[in-house]
Enzyme design. Structure first.
Site, PDB file in Angstrom:
ATOM      1  N   CYS A  79      47.053  19.999  57.787  1.00 43.68           N
ATOM      2  CA  CYS A  79      47.297  20.324  59.191  1.00 43.68           C
ATOM      3  C   CYS A  79      46.077  19.958  60.052  1.00 43.68           C
ATOM      4  O   CYS A  79      45.792  18.787  60.225  1.00 43.68           O
ATOM      5  CB  CYS A  79      47.708  21.778  59.349  1.00 43.68           C
ATOM      6  SG  CYS A  79      48.475  22.117  60.957  1.00 43.68           S
ATOM      7  N   HIS A 191      52.460  21.490  56.197  1.00 43.97           N
ATOM      8  CA  HIS A 191      51.861  22.514  55.340  1.00 43.97           C
ATOM      9  C   HIS A 191      52.538  22.491  53.972  1.00 43.97           C
ATOM     10  O   HIS A 191      53.647  23.015  53.828  1.00 43.97           O
ATOM     11  CB  HIS A 191      52.046  23.902  55.967  1.00 43.97           C
ATOM     12  CG  HIS A 191      51.170  24.168  57.137  1.00 43.97           C
ATOM     13  ND1 HIS A 191      49.885  24.648  57.010  1.00 43.97           N
ATOM     14  CD2 HIS A 191      51.391  24.014  58.465  1.00 43.97           C
ATOM     15  CE1 HIS A 191      49.351  24.790  58.215  1.00 43.97           C
ATOM     16  NE2 HIS A 191      50.235  24.407  59.112  1.00 43.97           N
ATOM     17  N   GLU A 193      51.822  24.237  51.441  1.00 46.59           N
ATOM     18  CA  GLU A 193      51.900  25.606  50.932  1.00 46.59           C
ATOM     19  C   GLU A 193      53.063  26.388  51.535  1.00 46.59           C
ATOM     20  O   GLU A 193      53.423  27.459  51.037  1.00 46.59           O
ATOM     21  CB  GLU A 193      50.578  26.339  51.188  1.00 46.59           C
ATOM     22  CG  GLU A 193      50.327  26.792  52.610  1.00 46.59           C
ATOM     23  CD  GLU A 193      49.829  25.709  53.553  1.00 46.59           C
ATOM     24  OE1 GLU A 193      49.470  26.038  54.702  1.00 46.59           O
ATOM     25  OE2 GLU A 193      49.802  24.524  53.152  1.00 46.59           O
TER      26      GLU A 193
END
Length: 210
Positions: A79, A191, A193
């Site tokens: 990001c 992202h 994650e």
């Protein structure tokens, strides 16, 4: 050991939790010697380009990152960590007299805001990834073309060096680089994650590569 950089950006917990699924040998740190002794470095988080670079410059962490990269160790930006891999950004603090902020400069290209004339900005939510040069990609092994990843950003790279781009995203017919890989430099605008199965696979690929 993997060093996950503490440089004042937000939304760190989900990154730490995701990395912990694949290794316990990591630390969230801003300690220079710890970073220098790490085998890989992750720049995570949400935030503003100018603040991220201000924090790196004022703490001396930029020089530590440069040393890490020069040594050939892997660096992975997520990001805002992805955006600062580029040469510069027009994301500046309100009232600043500067027209752009210098980035780390590892990848050629400039960060500019989506024009937003015909669509909503920021770009938030799930979007498809168009994979390029998959045979050359470390991050995208085992991930299918058009897989979905989670984005949240108002700025994107422009004029990026083509050979570094391994994934593109199309937002209202505007394509922008979403994954870059150049030697020991890696980055994703989305992202991983927060991107469930595909995102976790990408993180696993990076950790296995180290």
């Amino acid at each position: 050991m993997i060093a996950i950089l503490d440089y004042g950006m937000g939304n760190i917990h989900s990154c730490l939790k995701a990395v912990s699924l694949y290794t316990k040998d990591f630390v969230f740190t801003k300690d220079h010697s710890t970073i220098e002794n790490s085998k890989a470095l992750i720049l995570p988080g949400d935030g503003h380009f100018d603040k991220a670079m201000e924090n790196l410059n004022s703490t001396g962490l930029r020089k530590t990152i440069d040393k890490h990269v020069t040594s050939g160790k892997p660096l992975f930006g997520i990001c805002i960590g992805f955006q600062i891999l580029f040469e510069s950004s027009e994301e500046i603090a309100q009232g600043s007299k500067k027209e752009q902020i210098e980035g780390l400069g590892y990848i050629k290209g400039k960060i500019k805001k989506f024009h937003g004339k015909d669509f909503k900005v920021p770009h938030i939510g799930w979007n498809r990834l168009q994979i390029r040069r998959k045979d050359k990609s470390v991050l995208l092994k085992g991930i299918g073309d058009q897989s979905f990843f989670y984005f949240i950003h108002s700025y994107r790279p422009t004029d990026a060096e083509g050979n570094a781009i391994t994934g593109l995203c199309d937002y209202y017919q505007e394509k922008f680089p979403a994954v870059v890989e150049k030697n020991n430099i890696f980055g994703t605008q989305f992202h991983p994650e927060k991107s469930h199965t595909h995102g976790l696979k990408l993180l696993e690929n990076f950790i296995r590569f180290i």
